[in-house]
Design a protein around this motif. Structure first.
Motif, mmCIF file in Angstrom:
data_model
loop_
_atom_site.group_PDB
_atom_site.id
_atom_site.type_symbol
_atom_site.label_atom_id
_atom_site.label_comp_id
_atom_site.label_asym_id
_atom_site.label_seq_id
_atom_site.Cartn_x
_atom_site.Cartn_y
_atom_site.Cartn_z
ATOM 1 N N GLU A 45 -40.157 -5.978 -75.780
ATOM 2 C CA GLU A 45 -38.740 -6.069 -75.429
ATOM 3 C C GLU A 45 -38.216 -4.750 -74.873
ATOM 4 N N GLU A 46 -38.657 -3.634 -75.453
ATOM 5 C CA GLU A 46 -38.191 -2.337 -74.957
ATOM 6 C C GLU A 46 -38.654 -2.099 -73.524
ATOM 7 N N MET A 47 -39.923 -2.426 -73.242
ATOM 8 C CA MET A 47 -40.441 -2.233 -71.892
ATOM 9 C C MET A 47 -39.690 -3.106 -70.898
ATOM 10 N N ILE A 48 -39.520 -4.375 -71.233
ATOM 11 C CA ILE A 48 -38.826 -5.290 -70.328
ATOM 12 C C ILE A 48 -37.376 -4.859 -70.128
ATOM 13 N N GLY A 49 -36.726 -4.481 -71.213
ATOM 14 C CA GLY A 49 -35.336 -4.056 -71.107
ATOM 15 C C GLY A 49 -35.175 -2.840 -70.212
ATOM 16 N N PHE A 50 -36.087 -1.885 -70.353
ATOM 17 C CA PHE A 50 -36.025 -0.690 -69.511
ATOM 18 C C PHE A 50 -36.202 -1.052 -68.045
ATOM 19 N N LEU A 51 -37.206 -1.875 -67.753
ATOM 20 C CA LEU A 51 -37.490 -2.232 -66.366
ATOM 21 C C LEU A 51 -36.385 -3.104 -65.784
ATOM 22 N N SER A 52 -35.793 -3.941 -66.604
ATOM 23 C CA SER A 52 -34.701 -4.795 -66.142
ATOM 24 C C SER A 52 -33.495 -3.977 -65.706
ATOM 25 N N ASP A 53 -33.201 -2.899 -66.432
ATOM 26 C CA ASP A 53 -32.024 -2.078 -66.141
ATOM 27 C C ASP A 53 -32.298 -0.952 -65.148
ATOM 28 N N LEU A 54 -33.544 -0.704 -64.843
ATOM 29 C CA LEU A 54 -33.909 0.443 -64.001
ATOM 30 C C LEU A 54 -33.334 0.298 -62.589
ATOM 31 N N ALA A 55 -32.670 1.350 -62.125
ATOM 32 C CA ALA A 55 -32.078 1.363 -60.785
ATOM 33 C C ALA A 55 -32.763 2.415 -59.922
ATOM 34 N N LEU A 56 -32.668 2.247 -58.621
ATOM 35 C CA LEU A 56 -33.330 3.134 -57.678
ATOM 36 C C LEU A 56 -32.917 4.593 -57.890
ATOM 37 N N ARG A 57 -31.662 4.835 -58.188
ATOM 38 C CA ARG A 57 -31.170 6.205 -58.347
ATOM 39 C C ARG A 57 -31.808 6.917 -59.534
ATOM 40 N N THR A 101 -31.785 -7.080 -51.196
ATOM 41 C CA THR A 101 -31.859 -5.964 -50.259
ATOM 42 C C THR A 101 -33.225 -5.303 -50.364
ATOM 43 N N GLY A 102 -33.521 -4.395 -49.441
ATOM 44 C CA GLY A 102 -34.758 -3.632 -49.523
ATOM 45 C C GLY A 102 -34.830 -2.822 -50.798
ATOM 46 N N ASN A 103 -33.709 -2.254 -51.191
ATOM 47 C CA ASN A 103 -33.606 -1.489 -52.437
ATOM 48 C C ASN A 103 -34.028 -2.348 -53.624
ATOM 49 N N GLU A 104 -33.483 -3.547 -53.718
ATOM 50 C CA GLU A 104 -33.780 -4.432 -54.848
ATOM 51 C C GLU A 104 -35.235 -4.896 -54.818
ATOM 52 N N PHE A 105 -35.758 -5.141 -53.632
ATOM 53 C CA PHE A 105 -37.160 -5.539 -53.493
ATOM 54 C C PHE A 105 -38.083 -4.429 -54.000
ATOM 55 N N ILE A 106 -37.815 -3.199 -53.602
ATOM 56 C CA ILE A 106 -38.619 -2.054 -54.059
ATOM 57 C C ILE A 106 -38.624 -1.981 -55.577
ATOM 58 N N LEU A 142 -41.245 2.207 -44.344
ATOM 59 C CA LEU A 142 -41.032 3.549 -44.885
ATOM 60 C C LEU A 142 -39.549 3.850 -45.105
ATOM 61 N N LYS A 143 -38.677 3.022 -44.532
ATOM 62 C CA LYS A 143 -37.233 3.152 -44.769
ATOM 63 C C LYS A 143 -36.687 1.876 -45.399
ATOM 64 N N LEU A 144 -37.505 1.254 -46.206
ATOM 65 C CA LEU A 144 -37.191 -0.072 -46.731
ATOM 66 C C LEU A 144 -35.929 -0.088 -47.594
ATOM 67 N N GLU A 145 -35.637 1.020 -48.264
ATOM 68 C CA GLU A 145 -34.442 1.050 -49.110
ATOM 69 C C GLU A 145 -33.159 0.934 -48.292
ATOM 70 N N ASP A 146 -33.256 1.142 -46.991
ATOM 71 C CA ASP A 146 -32.092 1.026 -46.119
ATOM 72 C C ASP A 146 -31.933 -0.371 -45.518
ATOM 73 N N VAL A 147 -32.901 -1.263 -45.779
ATOM 74 C CA VAL A 147 -32.854 -2.624 -45.230
ATOM 75 C C VAL A 147 -31.829 -3.446 -46.005
ATOM 76 N N ASP A 148 -30.884 -4.039 -45.289
ATOM 77 C CA ASP A 148 -29.813 -4.812 -45.931
ATOM 78 C C ASP A 148 -30.303 -6.141 -46.490
ATOM 79 N N GLY A 149 -31.250 -6.753 -45.802
ATOM 80 C CA GLY A 149 -31.717 -8.059 -46.255
ATOM 81 C C GLY A 149 -33.207 -8.236 -46.009
ATOM 82 N N ILE A 150 -33.967 -8.540 -47.068
ATOM 83 C CA ILE A 150 -35.409 -8.767 -46.935
ATOM 84 C C ILE A 150 -35.687 -9.994 -46.084
ATOM 85 N N THR A 151 -34.796 -10.983 -46.133
ATOM 86 C CA THR A 151 -34.996 -12.200 -45.340
ATOM 87 C C THR A 151 -35.096 -11.878 -43.859
ATOM 88 N N ASP A 152 -34.198 -11.065 -43.347
ATOM 89 C CA ASP A 152 -34.235 -10.690 -41.928
ATOM 90 C C ASP A 152 -35.501 -9.904 -41.605
#
Length: 470
Positions: free
Chosen positions: A8-20, A123-128, A445-455
């Motif tokens: 649970e601790e591992m999953i909780g950490f990864l669930s809340d982890l943000a790019l920043r 977004t690219g950020n969320e995909f990463i 290489l600039k995937l975090e700047d991609v607005d939508g993975i679908t596009d």
């Protein structure tokens, strides 16, 4: 801390982890893993193999919601079928990355994350971040399950569960699942679909389809958990969970040790050669011999490959498909000694027909030694992960040999970024033009700047199909 809470601790950490919250070097490393996946998938498309074409046709004909892109057909299909297709494409050439405590990673985690990212409009950020969560959980579960044992010594193929379980976490993060839902998804994903490794000898295509099934199962498990259907949330540590099938004590503290301080994706290897990782040290050793000595196939009397027992089981004199080529020490070493470099396994028929590789295969024996067995049992991240010794005896009595303990691509013998980019380009150029490959590489290489993975995926699929029409 009680062991029951480590998951649970591992999953909780990864669930809340943000790019920043993630170090820049880790973000860049994750994008390299994603780039490697796309290169491998495009390389597989470029083979035109009948299995790839059949899979794409089947996926194209299937009914379902327009959720994810069918790479190679420029069509929207259901995310389950997309995950299956991405998984097969990412693994087909056996070029995908991995970890020494488990197996392949980016051909399981990235397909699941990519299919779900399109479904939810990520977004690219969320995909990463979904991909990174999959990697982190994969390696940590590998240590927890196999830290005190050898995955290859376990009769049940438990390592194929790491991919689906970790990928269900990647998918679950993108779906916004709770900790309970993600733990339940892991339990659902832990049901196995491959129970033998006969494909290493007979060349069966179950090996090709397995990664697709795993990615699909991961996505299916996450979606079912989202609807309230859970598997065993204590699938790792339960009295009849996976721990009971491992020859060694499970250590769930490995799930949380150093969590957030060091990211395990940096421990993963990249493959420089399209072959089973157990064979890479033998390939490296053969390459060293060809570079240091003038050894023509006609001069070779005998070839001896000595490795550990787990690796030595990957040996076959009869090459029946690209799959058996991937898992044959004899074939891979013979190709290097005959041609000076390894090659894509799909070229096995033409090589065998020419005769030289086949003759060298007959002159090759694969042995194991107690020294290498002991080294393999005690292996660490930076020493003795895949030991091999290759000896070549000539008809005139000369003996050339080379020993490799850490093959190219391991974290302490890494591929450079330039070498990774060259690998990506070589694979991608099988279906795209130079400018298209340049553009794709820059987007990744600039995937975090991609607005939508679908596009992003839609544009790539359009370029692949457009190129095929030219």
């Amino acid at each position: 801390m009680n062991e029951e809470t480590h998951v649970e601790e591992m999953i909780g950490f990864l669930s809340d982890l943000a790019l920043r919250q993630v170090p820049r070097k880790t973000i860049e490393r994750t994008k390299l893993a994603i780039m490697d996946f796309f290169g491998n998938a495009l390389g597989a498309l470029g083979t035109g193999h009948e299995l790839i074409n059949a899979l794409l046709d089947f996926a194209s004909e299937s009914e379902g919601a327009d959720e994810s892109t069918l790479l190679g057909r420029e069509k929207k299909i259901g995310c389950l079928e997309a995950a299956m297709t991405y998984g097969v494409l990412g693994n087909f050439l056996d070029f995908s990355d991995g970890h020494f405590r488990g197996g392949h990673v980016n051909d399981r985690v990235v397909p699941a994350a990519l299919a779900v990212a399109e479904r939810v409009g990520a977004t690219g950020n969320e995909f990463i971040m979904g991909v990174l969560a999959g990697y982190e959980s994969y390696v940590r579960m590998g240590y927890a399950l196999f830290g005190n044992t050898d995955p290859a010594s376990v009769k049940a193929p438990l390592f194929v569960d790491l991919g689906p379980m970790a990928s269900s976490i990647a998918a679950g993060k993108l779906l916004g699942l709770t900790v309970e839902q993600m733990a339940g998804a892991m339990g659902l994903a832990a049901s196995m679909q491959i129970s033998a490794a006969q494909y290493t000898l007979s060349g069966g295509h179950e090996k090709d389809l397995c990664p697709g099934h795993e990615a699909r199962r991961a996505v299916f498990s996450a979606l079912m958990a989202q609807k309230g259907v859970f598997g065993s949330k204590d699938i790792l540590e339960g009295a009849r969970g996976l721990s009971q099938l491992v020859d060694g004590a499970i250590d769930l503290s490995r799930l949380t040790d150093g969590l957030g301080e060091d990211f395990k994706i940096h421990e993963c290897y990249f493959k420089p050669y399209p072959a089973c990782r157990y064979l890479h040290a033998s390939i490296d050793a053969a390459l060293h011999i060809t570079k240091e000595h003038e050894v023509t196939p006609e001069r070779i009397e005998e070839i001896t490959v000595t490795t550990n027992s787990s690796s030595a089981r990957r040996a076959s004199y009869e090459i029946l498909s690209h799959v058996s080529a991937i898992f044959s020490h004899q074939y891979q070493v013979a190709v290097v000694l005959a041609e000076g470099r390894p090659d894509l396994p799909v070229h096995w028929q033409e090589k065998m027909q020419r005769g030289t590789v086949g003759e060298l295969i007959k002159r090759t024996q694969v042995l194991s030694s107690e020294e290498f067995n002991d080294l393999y049992r005690r292996r660490t991240l930076d020493y003795g992960t895949w030991p091999s010794h290759v000896e070549v005896r000539t008809r005139t009595g000369d003996v050339y040999d080379s020993t490799v303990l850490r093959p190219k691509g391991d974290p302490t013998n890494p591929l450079t970024n330039e070498e990774l980019e060259d690998k990506f380009r070589l694979n991608a150029l099988r279906v795209l033009g130079e400018d298209q490959v340049d553009g794709l590489q820059q987007k990744i290489l600039k995937l975090e700047d991609v607005d939508g993975i679908t596009d992003f995926v839609r544009d790539l699929a359009g370029e692949v199909v457009g190129r095929k029409r030219q």
